[in-house]
Every structure is written in C-alpha cells, then in structure tokens.
Design a protein around this motif. Structure first.
Motif, PDB file in Angstrom:
ATOM      1  N   UNK A   9       0.805  -1.225   0.000  1.00  0.00           N
ATOM      2  CA  UNK A   9       0.000   0.000   0.000  1.00  0.00           C
ATOM      3  C   UNK A   9       0.835   1.272   0.000  1.00  0.00           C
ATOM      4  N   UNK A  10       2.143   1.154   0.163  1.00  0.00           N
ATOM      5  CA  UNK A  10       3.003   2.345   0.077  1.00  0.00           C
ATOM      6  C   UNK A  10       3.911   2.261  -1.143  1.00  0.00           C
ATOM      7  N   UNK A  13       4.434   2.280  -7.590  1.00  0.00           N
ATOM      8  CA  UNK A  13       4.325   1.476  -8.810  1.00  0.00           C
ATOM      9  C   UNK A  13       3.143   0.529  -8.759  1.00  0.00           C
ATOM     10  N   UNK A  14       2.709   0.177  -7.551  1.00  0.00           N
ATOM     11  CA  UNK A  14       1.585  -0.755  -7.429  1.00  0.00           C
ATOM     12  C   UNK A  14       0.263  -0.106  -7.838  1.00  0.00           C
ATOM     13  N   UNK A  15       0.093   1.164  -7.535  1.00  0.00           N
ATOM     14  CA  UNK A  15      -1.135   1.852  -7.965  1.00  0.00           C
ATOM     15  C   UNK A  15      -1.152   1.976  -9.486  1.00  0.00           C
ATOM     16  N   UNK A 100      -3.572  -2.265   7.139  1.00  0.00           N
ATOM     17  CA  UNK A 100      -4.219  -2.006   5.862  1.00  0.00           C
ATOM     18  C   UNK A 100      -4.430  -3.278   5.068  1.00  0.00           C
ATOM     19  N   UNK A 101      -3.441  -4.161   5.082  1.00  0.00           N
ATOM     20  CA  UNK A 101      -3.585  -5.436   4.383  1.00  0.00           C
ATOM     21  C   UNK A 101      -4.643  -6.313   5.037  1.00  0.00           C
ATOM     22  N   UNK A 102      -4.732  -6.266   6.356  1.00  0.00           N
ATOM     23  CA  UNK A 102      -5.778  -7.053   7.019  1.00  0.00           C
ATOM     24  C   UNK A 102      -7.159  -6.566   6.614  1.00  0.00           C
ATOM     25  N   UNK A 103      -7.326  -5.257   6.497  1.00  0.00           N
ATOM     26  CA  UNK A 103      -8.621  -4.719   6.052  1.00  0.00           C
ATOM     27  C   UNK A 103      -8.901  -5.127   4.611  1.00  0.00           C
ATOM     28  N   UNK A 130      -2.334   8.318   6.176  1.00  0.00           N
ATOM     29  CA  UNK A 130      -1.445   7.441   6.942  1.00  0.00           C
ATOM     30  C   UNK A 130      -2.165   6.101   7.095  1.00  0.00           C
ATOM     31  N   UNK A 131      -1.726   5.103   6.338  1.00  0.00           N
ATOM     32  CA  UNK A 131      -2.494   3.883   6.176  1.00  0.00           C
ATOM     33  C   UNK A 131      -2.371   2.927   7.363  1.00  0.00           C
ATOM     34  N   UNK A 132      -1.629   3.315   8.384  1.00  0.00           N
ATOM     35  CA  UNK A 132      -1.594   2.546   9.626  1.00  0.00           C
ATOM     36  C   UNK A 132      -2.589   3.074  10.651  1.00  0.00           C
ATOM     37  N   UNK A 133      -3.129   4.257  10.407  1.00  0.00           N
ATOM     38  CA  UNK A 133      -4.045   4.888  11.352  1.00  0.00           C
ATOM     39  C   UNK A 133      -5.425   4.246  11.239  1.00  0.00           C
ATOM     40  N   UNK A 134      -5.964   3.765  12.350  1.00  0.00           N
ATOM     41  CA  UNK A 134      -7.208   3.007  12.302  1.00  0.00           C
ATOM     42  C   UNK A 134      -8.396   3.848  11.871  1.00  0.00           C
TER      43      UNK A 134
END
Length: 208
Positions: A9-10, A13-15, A100-103, A130-134
């Motif tokens: 998610x960071x 290139x993946x997006x 983020x991956x778990x979600x 911030x993709x770690x922030x719940x």
C-alpha cells in the motif's frame, strides 16, 4: 480466470500497476475475471507512526541524495498523471501496512476488495493518508463500500493476520523480488509495473 496481484500500500508502482491491469481487463468484456489482491509488505520493519516523509525514507533505504529522491518522485508524479492518477509524493508517509492489508483481506471476504484497494492507494499516494491509522482505514474503507463496524472489529483483533502471512509466504515461493507482481491463471507470471499492452497479452495467453 483468476488474476492475482501481489502489492503493497506504500508502493507508487503498485497503484500504476493496478490501474493498468484494470484497463487491460476492460479489453475482454466477455471474460469473467476474479481479481485478487495479495498482501506483500515491502518493509515490515517500518513503524506504525509516520516518522519520515517519502524523500527521507528513500535516502535512508536506498542511499540516495534527497535531491535525487525528489527528482524521482517528480518523474513518478508525471507518469501517474499520464495514467489519469493524482500523486502527491511530498505528502506521502511510509508506515507499516499490516493493518491495511488485514482490512483488504476483510474487503475480499465482503466482495469489495478492488474498490477498497483503489481507495486506499488513492488516499496514500494522492492525499497523504497514513495507512496505519485506524480511523483513516475505517473512513477510507467505508467510502469504498466496507461496513465501518466490520472494519473496526477487524482492527481491534488479529483477524486476517494469517491470511496476510499466507500471501507473503506464497509471494516468497514465487521468488518474488519486487511488487507489483502478477500471476494469471495460477501459473503465468509477470513482474513489475508492466504496460497495459503487456498485461493484455498475458490475459490473452491464458484465455486461449
């Protein structure tokens, strides 16, 4: 046909890779695709707290000068713009992406993984999310159609941790060196942010 994509998610290139993949799939309107986003963390040792901006992260991880890192980011932003994507690399904060991956695993079980994945990537790369922030994960996932209560329950537990670990182990068995990494029909592999044409050729090979 199943199309699997290992990504993080960071990963800018993946997006690009995900966007190109869906454009390639649109060339086959009569085919039935099962797109599965597989989890792969590029740097599991990252903190959950946003301690660095992306340029500083690149200088420390790859021993670049900050000027060279920022130049690379400007080039990425221009490339993304040609794909119709909005990148703000100066806002991006690299953090641990496990939650983020778990979600995303939860989203797959609910049939909305593609939408949630795209929303997460747009948030991280274009909005400084911030993709770690719940709270951020709950908000972005809800915007893509995932029930907020389901997301909160997942984040309050260790749900889907085993699924993330399985995906990462599968990636290592594929001898994955980088992401994005694609597998078409279970066996046909394609690495890196391939072009739409390259992705379409891989699809065509496995539909014939």
């Amino acid at each position: 046909m199943r199309v699997e994509m290992w990504s993080d998610l960071i990963c800018p290139w993946c997006y690009l890779g995900s966007t190109r993949l869906h454009r390639a799939l649109q060339q086959f309107p009569d085919a039935d695709f099962d797109v599965v986003y597989r989890s792969y963390r590029l740097n599991p040792s990252l903190s959950r707290e946003p301690e660095l901006d992306m340029a500083d992260y690149m200088t420390r991880r790859y021993h670049l000068t900050r000027e060279r890192a920022e130049l690379g980011h400007r080039r990425l932003e221009a490339l993304a713009a040609r794909e119709g994507l909005h990148y703000r690399m100066d806002l991006m904060r690299p953090v641990d992406t496990l939650d983020g991956h778990r979600v995303l695993q939860l989203a797959r079980s609910r049939g909305v993984q593609v939408a949630v994945k795209q929303r997460f990537m747009a948030g991280v790369l274009g909005e400084g999310a911030v993709i770690s922030d719940h709270d951020t994960l709950v908000r972005l996932a809800a915007e893509a159609g995932l029930d907020p209560d389901d997301t909160r329950k997942t984040l309050a537990s260790d749900a889907f941790l085993a699924d993330v670990e399985r995906d990462e182990a599968d990636g290592r068995r594929h001898r994955l060196q980088s992401v994005p990494f694609f597998v078409f029909g279970g066996t046909d592999r394609l690495a890196d942010a391939a072009s739409v044409d390259e992705l379409a050729r891989a699809v065509r090979r496995n539909l014939s």
